[in-house]
Design a protein around this motif. Structure first.
Motif, PDB file in Angstrom:
ATOM      1  N   ARG A   1       0.817  -1.214   0.000  1.00 38.56           N
ATOM      2  CA  ARG A   1       0.000   0.000   0.000  1.00 38.56           C
ATOM      3  C   ARG A   1       0.845   1.256   0.000  1.00 38.56           C
ATOM      4  O   ARG A   1       0.537   2.226  -0.676  1.00 38.56           O
ATOM      5  N   LYS A   2       1.906   1.254   0.788  1.00 42.86           N
ATOM      6  CA  LYS A   2       2.723   2.477   0.869  1.00 42.86           C
ATOM      7  C   LYS A   2       3.442   2.761  -0.445  1.00 42.86           C
ATOM      8  O   LYS A   2       3.733   3.902  -0.752  1.00 42.86           O
ATOM      9  N   ALA A   3       3.709   1.736  -1.217  1.00 39.40           N
ATOM     10  CA  ALA A   3       4.455   1.921  -2.459  1.00 39.40           C
ATOM     11  C   ALA A   3       3.557   2.214  -3.649  1.00 39.40           C
ATOM     12  O   ALA A   3       4.055   2.327  -4.765  1.00 39.40           O
ATOM     13  N   SER A   4       2.265   2.316  -3.431  1.00 32.01           N
ATOM     14  CA  SER A   4       1.368   2.533  -4.577  1.00 32.01           C
ATOM     15  C   SER A   4       0.279   3.551  -4.264  1.00 32.01           C
ATOM     16  O   SER A   4      -0.871   3.356  -4.633  1.00 32.01           O
ATOM     17  N   LEU A   5       0.614   4.618  -3.570  1.00 31.32           N
ATOM     18  CA  LEU A   5      -0.375   5.667  -3.293  1.00 31.32           C
ATOM     19  C   LEU A   5      -0.636   6.477  -4.550  1.00 31.32           C
ATOM     20  O   LEU A   5       0.292   6.881  -5.247  1.00 31.32           O
ATOM     21  N   TRP A   6      -1.903   6.729  -4.821  1.00 30.95           N
ATOM     22  CA  TRP A   6      -2.285   7.592  -5.937  1.00 30.95           C
ATOM     23  C   TRP A   6      -3.042   8.777  -5.358  1.00 30.95           C
ATOM     24  O   TRP A   6      -4.180   8.641  -4.913  1.00 30.95           O
ATOM     25  N   PRO A   7      -2.431   9.948  -5.369  1.00 27.80           N
ATOM     26  CA  PRO A   7      -3.090  11.104  -4.755  1.00 27.80           C
ATOM     27  C   PRO A   7      -4.155  11.732  -5.649  1.00 27.80           C
ATOM     28  O   PRO A   7      -4.020  11.760  -6.870  1.00 27.80           O
ATOM     29  N   ALA A   8      -5.201  12.199  -5.011  1.00 26.05           N
ATOM     30  CA  ALA A   8      -6.230  12.996  -5.687  1.00 26.05           C
ATOM     31  C   ALA A   8      -5.884  14.456  -5.467  1.00 26.05           C
ATOM     32  O   ALA A   8      -5.646  14.881  -4.336  1.00 26.05           O
ATOM     33  N   THR A   9      -5.831  15.218  -6.517  1.00 24.26           N
ATOM     34  CA  THR A   9      -5.498  16.632  -6.378  1.00 24.26           C
ATOM     35  C   THR A   9      -6.729  17.406  -5.943  1.00 24.26           C
ATOM     36  O   THR A   9      -7.808  17.246  -6.501  1.00 24.26           O
ATOM     37  N   PHE A  10      -6.562  18.209  -4.929  1.00 22.23           N
ATOM     38  CA  PHE A  10      -7.621  19.091  -4.469  1.00 22.23           C
ATOM     39  C   PHE A  10      -6.961  20.421  -4.129  1.00 22.23           C
ATOM     40  O   PHE A  10      -6.898  20.823  -2.982  1.00 22.23           O
ATOM     41  N   GLY A  11      -6.422  21.068  -5.149  1.00 21.46           N
ATOM     42  CA  GLY A  11      -5.705  22.322  -4.966  1.00 21.46           C
ATOM     43  C   GLY A  11      -6.649  23.498  -4.966  1.00 21.46           C
ATOM     44  O   GLY A  11      -7.375  23.720  -5.927  1.00 21.46           O
ATOM     45  N   LEU A  12      -6.640  24.263  -3.885  1.00 18.02           N
ATOM     46  CA  LEU A  12      -7.583  25.364  -3.734  1.00 18.02           C
ATOM     47  C   LEU A  12      -6.922  26.737  -3.704  1.00 18.02           C
ATOM     48  O   LEU A  12      -7.598  27.740  -3.848  1.00 18.02           O
ATOM     49  N   ALA A  13      -5.621  26.794  -3.477  1.00 19.23           N
ATOM     50  CA  ALA A  13      -4.961  28.098  -3.351  1.00 19.23           C
ATOM     51  C   ALA A  13      -3.493  27.953  -3.708  1.00 19.23           C
ATOM     52  O   ALA A  13      -3.108  27.044  -4.429  1.00 19.23           O
ATOM     53  N   CYS A  14      -2.678  28.839  -3.151  1.00 15.63           N
ATOM     54  CA  CYS A  14      -1.256  28.890  -3.517  1.00 15.63           C
ATOM     55  C   CYS A  14      -0.511  27.614  -3.173  1.00 15.63           C
ATOM     56  O   CYS A  14       0.506  27.297  -3.793  1.00 15.63           O
ATOM     57  N   CYS A  15      -0.962  26.832  -2.213  1.00 19.19           N
ATOM     58  CA  CYS A  15      -0.306  25.562  -1.878  1.00 19.19           C
ATOM     59  C   CYS A  15      -0.369  24.585  -3.046  1.00 19.19           C
ATOM     60  O   CYS A  15       0.473  23.692  -3.160  1.00 19.19           O
ATOM     61  N   ALA A  16      -1.343  24.742  -3.903  1.00 16.69           N
ATOM     62  CA  ALA A  16      -1.474  23.836  -5.051  1.00 16.69           C
ATOM     63  C   ALA A  16      -0.291  23.984  -6.010  1.00 16.69           C
ATOM     64  O   ALA A  16       0.114  22.999  -6.638  1.00 16.69           O
TER      65      ALA A  16
ATOM     66  N   GLU B   1       2.818  24.544  -5.132  1.00 21.17           N
ATOM     67  CA  GLU B   1       3.894  23.747  -4.526  1.00 21.17           C
ATOM     68  C   GLU B   1       3.620  22.253  -4.687  1.00 21.17           C
ATOM     69  O   GLU B   1       4.540  21.467  -4.882  1.00 21.17           O
ATOM     70  N   MET B   2       2.351  21.869  -4.606  1.00 20.55           N
ATOM     71  CA  MET B   2       1.997  20.465  -4.805  1.00 20.55           C
ATOM     72  C   MET B   2       2.317  20.030  -6.238  1.00 20.55           C
ATOM     73  O   MET B   2       2.850  18.944  -6.464  1.00 20.55           O
ATOM     74  N   MET B   3       2.010  20.879  -7.208  1.00 22.44           N
ATOM     75  CA  MET B   3       2.320  20.550  -8.607  1.00 22.44           C
ATOM     76  C   MET B   3       3.825  20.489  -8.832  1.00 22.44           C
ATOM     77  O   MET B   3       4.309  19.655  -9.605  1.00 22.44           O
ATOM     78  N   THR B   4       4.571  21.348  -8.155  1.00 22.40           N
ATOM     79  CA  THR B   4       6.022  21.344  -8.285  1.00 22.40           C
ATOM     80  C   THR B   4       6.612  20.030  -7.775  1.00 22.40           C
ATOM     81  O   THR B   4       7.611  19.549  -8.305  1.00 22.40           O
ATOM     82  N   THR B   5       5.988  19.441  -6.780  1.00 16.91           N
ATOM     83  CA  THR B   5       6.478  18.177  -6.226  1.00 16.91           C
ATOM     84  C   THR B   5       6.437  17.067  -7.261  1.00 16.91           C
ATOM     85  O   THR B   5       7.275  16.171  -7.244  1.00 16.91           O
ATOM     86  N   GLY B   6       5.497  17.106  -8.173  1.00 13.90           N
ATOM     87  CA  GLY B   6       5.410  16.097  -9.220  1.00 13.90           C
ATOM     88  C   GLY B   6       6.322  16.369 -10.406  1.00 13.90           C
ATOM     89  O   GLY B   6       6.466  15.531 -11.287  1.00 13.90           O
ATOM     90  N   ALA B   7       6.948  17.537 -10.426  1.00 18.49           N
ATOM     91  CA  ALA B   7       7.833  17.911 -11.536  1.00 18.49           C
ATOM     92  C   ALA B   7       9.164  17.158 -11.437  1.00 18.49           C
ATOM     93  O   ALA B   7       9.473  16.574 -10.404  1.00 18.49           O
ATOM     94  N   PRO B   8       9.964  17.179 -12.510  1.00 14.19           N
ATOM     95  CA  PRO B   8      11.215  16.408 -12.527  1.00 14.19           C
ATOM     96  C   PRO B   8      12.215  16.756 -11.430  1.00 14.19           C
ATOM     97  O   PRO B   8      12.963  15.893 -11.002  1.00 14.19           O
TER      98      PRO B   8
END
Length: 184
Positions: free
Chosen positions: A24-39, A41-48
């Protein structure tokens, strides 16, 4: 002499909970729920540069039925709270929630009637990530800590009872305006 010396090569001893937790820990699939400026930073985390794919989280899902981790990034308004709860209810079990940023965790600087003072009033939160906005490194650290919690989590009836208890506590939480103490 231990048991490991009497076993043939290639035998692995573990528990079912340990094996399921590792998967389970190795296969988490996050649902994006970006509402403000934190989103952002969340998108940057998925970047290269930060590459969340190293932790098995490269697929940010837009559909709640395919996700098991909800990252609430930013402030939640009173109008958005029912939508947030509906998306949470549509996610399959087991599911986890990460409150990203001080606005999602406690309402932040927005202490008014329009903003929910903490997303834990709407859904049960497994991990709080402070900061305004938190850096991608902090989000990766929260992923690793959540992975550890997931790997050591319980299965079966105990997990379901704990989840029901947390859901009820989140729904019956007192609004911040009614709390006494150092809030005002």
């Amino acid at each position: 002499m231990g048991v490991e010396e009497q076993l043939p090569a290639g035998v692995l001893l573990t528990t079912i909970e340990g094996l399921f937790g590792y998967m389970r820990k190795a296969s988490l699939w996050p649902a994006t729920f970006g509402l403000a400026c934190c989103a952002i930073e969340m998108m940057t985390t998925g970047a290269p540069r930060y590459d969340a794919a190293r932790f098995g989280m490269e697929v940010f899902r837009a559909s709640p039925r395919q996700a098991d981790l909800m990252i609430v990034a930013g402030r939640v308004s009173q109008k958005m709270a029912p939508v947030l709860r509906q998306i949470y209810d549509q996610m399959p079990n087991p599911k986890w929630v990460l409150a990203m940023g001080v606005c999602a965790s406690s309402g932040g600087m927005f202490n008014n009637y329009a903003i929910v003072q903490g997303v834990d009033h709407v859904v049960p939160v497994d991990m709080y990530l402070p900061g305004c906005p938190p850096r991608p490194e902090m989000l990766l650290d929260a992923f690793l800590k959540l992975h550890e919690d997931i790997q050591h989590g319980k299965l079966g009836a105990h997990k379901k009872a704990l989840q029901t208890e947390r859901d009820e506590a989140a729904l019956t939480a007192a609004p911040t305006i009614e709390m006494k103490g150092l809030l005002r």
